[in-house]
Motif scaffolding. Structure first.
Motif, PDB file in Angstrom:
ATOM      1  N   VAL A  64      50.649  73.215 -36.639  1.00 54.28           N
ATOM      2  CA  VAL A  64      51.419  72.658 -35.531  1.00 54.28           C
ATOM      3  C   VAL A  64      50.886  71.261 -35.259  1.00 54.28           C
ATOM      4  CG1 VAL A  64      51.879  72.888 -33.068  1.00 54.28           C
ATOM      5  CG2 VAL A  64      51.872  74.913 -34.526  1.00 54.28           C
ATOM      6  N   ARG A  65      51.771  70.328 -35.054  1.00 52.90           N
ATOM      7  CA  ARG A  65      51.386  68.959 -34.732  1.00 52.90           C
ATOM      8  C   ARG A  65      51.670  68.725 -33.253  1.00 52.90           C
ATOM      9  NH1 ARG A  65      49.987  66.965 -39.479  1.00 52.90           N
ATOM     10  NH2 ARG A  65      51.107  67.589 -41.337  1.00 52.90           N
ATOM     11  N   ARG A  66      50.652  68.260 -32.559  1.00 55.41           N
ATOM     12  CA  ARG A  66      50.746  68.036 -31.118  1.00 55.41           C
ATOM     13  C   ARG A  66      51.053  66.564 -30.827  1.00 55.41           C
ATOM     14  NH1 ARG A  66      51.760  72.962 -29.435  1.00 55.41           N
ATOM     15  NH2 ARG A  66      50.110  74.434 -29.933  1.00 55.41           N
ATOM     16  N   PRO A  67      51.420  66.256 -29.580  1.00 52.20           N
ATOM     17  CA  PRO A  67      51.720  64.866 -29.200  1.00 52.20           C
ATOM     18  C   PRO A  67      50.548  63.928 -29.461  1.00 52.20           C
ATOM     19  CG  PRO A  67      52.436  66.389 -27.490  1.00 52.20           C
ATOM     20  CD  PRO A  67      51.630  67.188 -28.479  1.00 52.20           C
ATOM     21  N   PRO A  68      50.832  62.629 -29.489  1.00 54.05           N
ATOM     22  CA  PRO A  68      49.758  61.662 -29.760  1.00 54.05           C
ATOM     23  C   PRO A  68      48.678  61.690 -28.682  1.00 54.05           C
ATOM     24  CG  PRO A  68      51.725  60.540 -28.963  1.00 54.05           C
ATOM     25  CD  PRO A  68      52.100  61.968 -29.188  1.00 54.05           C
ATOM     26  N   TRP A  69      47.506  61.261 -29.059  1.00 51.50           N
ATOM     27  CA  TRP A  69      46.348  61.112 -28.176  1.00 51.50           C
ATOM     28  C   TRP A  69      45.910  62.418 -27.523  1.00 51.50           C
ATOM     29  CZ3 TRP A  69      50.470  57.490 -26.993  1.00 51.50           C
ATOM     30  CH2 TRP A  69      50.322  56.275 -27.673  1.00 51.50           C
ATOM     31  N   THR A  70      46.173  63.548 -28.185  1.00 49.00           N
ATOM     32  CA  THR A  70      45.720  64.838 -27.663  1.00 49.00           C
ATOM     33  C   THR A  70      44.674  65.412 -28.595  1.00 49.00           C
ATOM     34  OG1 THR A  70      47.525  66.038 -28.758  1.00 49.00           O
ATOM     35  CG2 THR A  70      47.906  65.303 -26.495  1.00 49.00           C
ATOM     36  N   GLY A  71      43.879  66.328 -28.088  1.00 45.72           N
ATOM     37  CA  GLY A  71      42.796  66.897 -28.866  1.00 45.72           C
ATOM     38  C   GLY A  71      42.924  68.399 -29.042  1.00 45.72           C
ATOM     39  N   ASP A  72      41.861  68.994 -29.528  1.00 50.29           N
ATOM     40  CA  ASP A  72      41.828  70.430 -29.777  1.00 50.29           C
ATOM     41  C   ASP A  72      41.986  71.253 -28.505  1.00 50.29           C
ATOM     42  OD1 ASP A  72      41.485  69.933 -32.468  1.00 50.29           O
ATOM     43  OD2 ASP A  72      39.298  70.101 -32.375  1.00 50.29           O
ATOM     44  N   ASP A  73      41.689  70.665 -27.355  1.00 50.79           N
ATOM     45  CA  ASP A  73      41.787  71.380 -26.079  1.00 50.79           C
ATOM     46  C   ASP A  73      43.171  71.237 -25.432  1.00 50.79           C
ATOM     47  OD1 ASP A  73      41.579  68.697 -25.520  1.00 50.79           O
ATOM     48  OD2 ASP A  73      40.065  68.929 -23.953  1.00 50.79           O
ATOM     49  N   PHE A  74      44.140  70.762 -26.174  1.00 50.65           N
ATOM     50  CA  PHE A  74      45.480  70.511 -25.642  1.00 50.65           C
ATOM     51  C   PHE A  74      46.068  71.728 -24.947  1.00 50.65           C
ATOM     52  CE2 PHE A  74      50.112  70.527 -26.165  1.00 50.65           C
ATOM     53  CZ  PHE A  74      50.446  69.375 -25.483  1.00 50.65           C
TER      54      PHE A  74
ATOM     55  N   THR B   1      44.002  58.032 -24.482  1.00 47.90           N
ATOM     56  CA  THR B   1      44.420  56.911 -25.321  1.00 47.90           C
ATOM     57  C   THR B   1      43.244  56.147 -25.928  1.00 47.90           C
ATOM     58  OG1 THR B   1      44.630  55.490 -23.372  1.00 47.90           O
ATOM     59  CG2 THR B   1      46.630  56.619 -24.136  1.00 47.90           C
ATOM     60  N   ALA B   2      42.025  56.549 -25.612  1.00 48.06           N
ATOM     61  CA  ALA B   2      40.855  55.928 -26.246  1.00 48.06           C
ATOM     62  C   ALA B   2      40.641  56.474 -27.656  1.00 48.06           C
ATOM     63  CB  ALA B   2      39.603  56.166 -25.399  1.00 48.06           C
ATOM     64  N   ARG B   3      41.222  57.616 -27.940  1.00 51.17           N
ATOM     65  CA  ARG B   3      41.102  58.218 -29.281  1.00 51.17           C
ATOM     66  C   ARG B   3      42.260  57.751 -30.152  1.00 51.17           C
ATOM     67  NH1 ARG B   3      41.252  64.361 -28.652  1.00 51.17           N
ATOM     68  NH2 ARG B   3      41.009  64.038 -26.446  1.00 51.17           N
ATOM     69  N   PRO B   4      42.141  57.904 -31.469  1.00 47.87           N
ATOM     70  CA  PRO B   4      43.281  57.579 -32.335  1.00 47.87           C
ATOM     71  C   PRO B   4      44.488  58.441 -31.942  1.00 47.87           C
ATOM     72  CG  PRO B   4      41.301  57.921 -33.643  1.00 47.87           C
ATOM     73  CD  PRO B   4      40.965  58.335 -32.244  1.00 47.87           C
ATOM     74  N   ALA B   5      45.676  57.913 -32.118  1.00 45.56           N
ATOM     75  CA  ALA B   5      46.888  58.629 -31.725  1.00 45.56           C
ATOM     76  C   ALA B   5      47.015  59.962 -32.450  1.00 45.56           C
ATOM     77  CB  ALA B   5      48.114  57.763 -31.982  1.00 45.56           C
ATOM     78  N   PHE B   6      46.746  59.967 -33.744  1.00 43.93           N
ATOM     79  CA  PHE B   6      46.906  61.183 -34.545  1.00 43.93           C
ATOM     80  C   PHE B   6      45.720  61.355 -35.488  1.00 43.93           C
ATOM     81  CE2 PHE B   6      51.334  59.715 -33.800  1.00 43.93           C
ATOM     82  CZ  PHE B   6      51.767  60.787 -33.037  1.00 43.93           C
ATOM     83  N   PRO B   7      45.378  62.604 -35.819  1.00 41.87           N
ATOM     84  CA  PRO B   7      44.262  62.849 -36.734  1.00 41.87           C
ATOM     85  C   PRO B   7      44.673  62.833 -38.207  1.00 41.87           C
ATOM     86  CG  PRO B   7      45.028  64.933 -35.860  1.00 41.87           C
ATOM     87  CD  PRO B   7      45.849  63.842 -35.184  1.00 41.87           C
ATOM     88  N   TRP B   8      45.910  62.560 -38.500  1.00 42.14           N
ATOM     89  CA  TRP B   8      46.413  62.596 -39.870  1.00 42.14           C
ATOM     90  C   TRP B   8      46.918  61.219 -40.300  1.00 42.14           C
ATOM     91  CZ3 TRP B   8      48.810  65.676 -35.993  1.00 42.14           C
ATOM     92  CH2 TRP B   8      49.938  65.103 -35.426  1.00 42.14           C
TER      93      TRP B   8
END
Length: 159
Positions: A20-30, A83-90
């Motif tokens: 599953v791909r989550r919205p940008p700038w979200t993490g594992d705790d989404f 938004t301090a993290r990359p938008a996506f991990p892929w």
């Protein structure tokens, strides 16, 4: 709860649905923080956020890519986005069944990429071949619906 998530992942893989791909700038705790209010889904101008499994927002690149406009961030009342993290991990990955790799003139992915992550340097005597700059690729997915042969995948970046 971890066992349920593991089972869900197993069945998702077995069904062919994949990660599953989550919205940008979200993490594992989404899913721990999201209230499933749909505000981000309603705010997305590209309509790439959908209500997914369990009512949580998921991102789909079937028709459009993410422009990283930030509208989802602006409407969210929870601490879901960072938004301090990359938008996506892929990042994008060009697969072996790419038309250009088969010598067919196609540069649809380059035309769709606003970040110039995909380039087609000229080649003497043959069709240009794609070169992907994974450092420039933000994982926005704009290249996916543009590819006529579905030859681009999104892969989690290592590191």
């Amino acid at each position: 709860m971890t066992d349920n998530l593991s089972r869900r992942g197993f069945f998702r893989q077995a069904s062919g649905r994949g990660d599953v791909r989550r919205p940008p700038w979200t993490g594992d705790d989404f899913t721990d923080q999201c209230t499933r209010c749909n505000a981000c889904i309603d705010a997305c101008p590209e309509a790439i956020l959908i209500r997914g499994d369990g009512g949580f927002p998921e991102i789909r690149f079937d028709v459009n890519g993410c422009t990283l406009c930030g509208d989802c961030v602006a409407v969210c009342e929870e601490a879901v986005f960072d938004t301090a993290r990359p938008a996506f991990p892929w990042h994008a990955s060009i697969q072996s069944h790419c038309l250009a790799l088969a010598g067919i003139h196609c540069q649809s992915c380059q035309d769709a990429c606003d970040y110039n992550a995909i380039q087609f340097p000229p080649r003497l005597g043959s069709a240009p071949r794609p070169e992907l700059d994974t450092d420039a690729c933000v994982g926005c997915g704009a290249c996916l619906p543009a590819c006529p042969n579905n030859a681009i995948a999104l892969e989690v970046a290592n590191g």
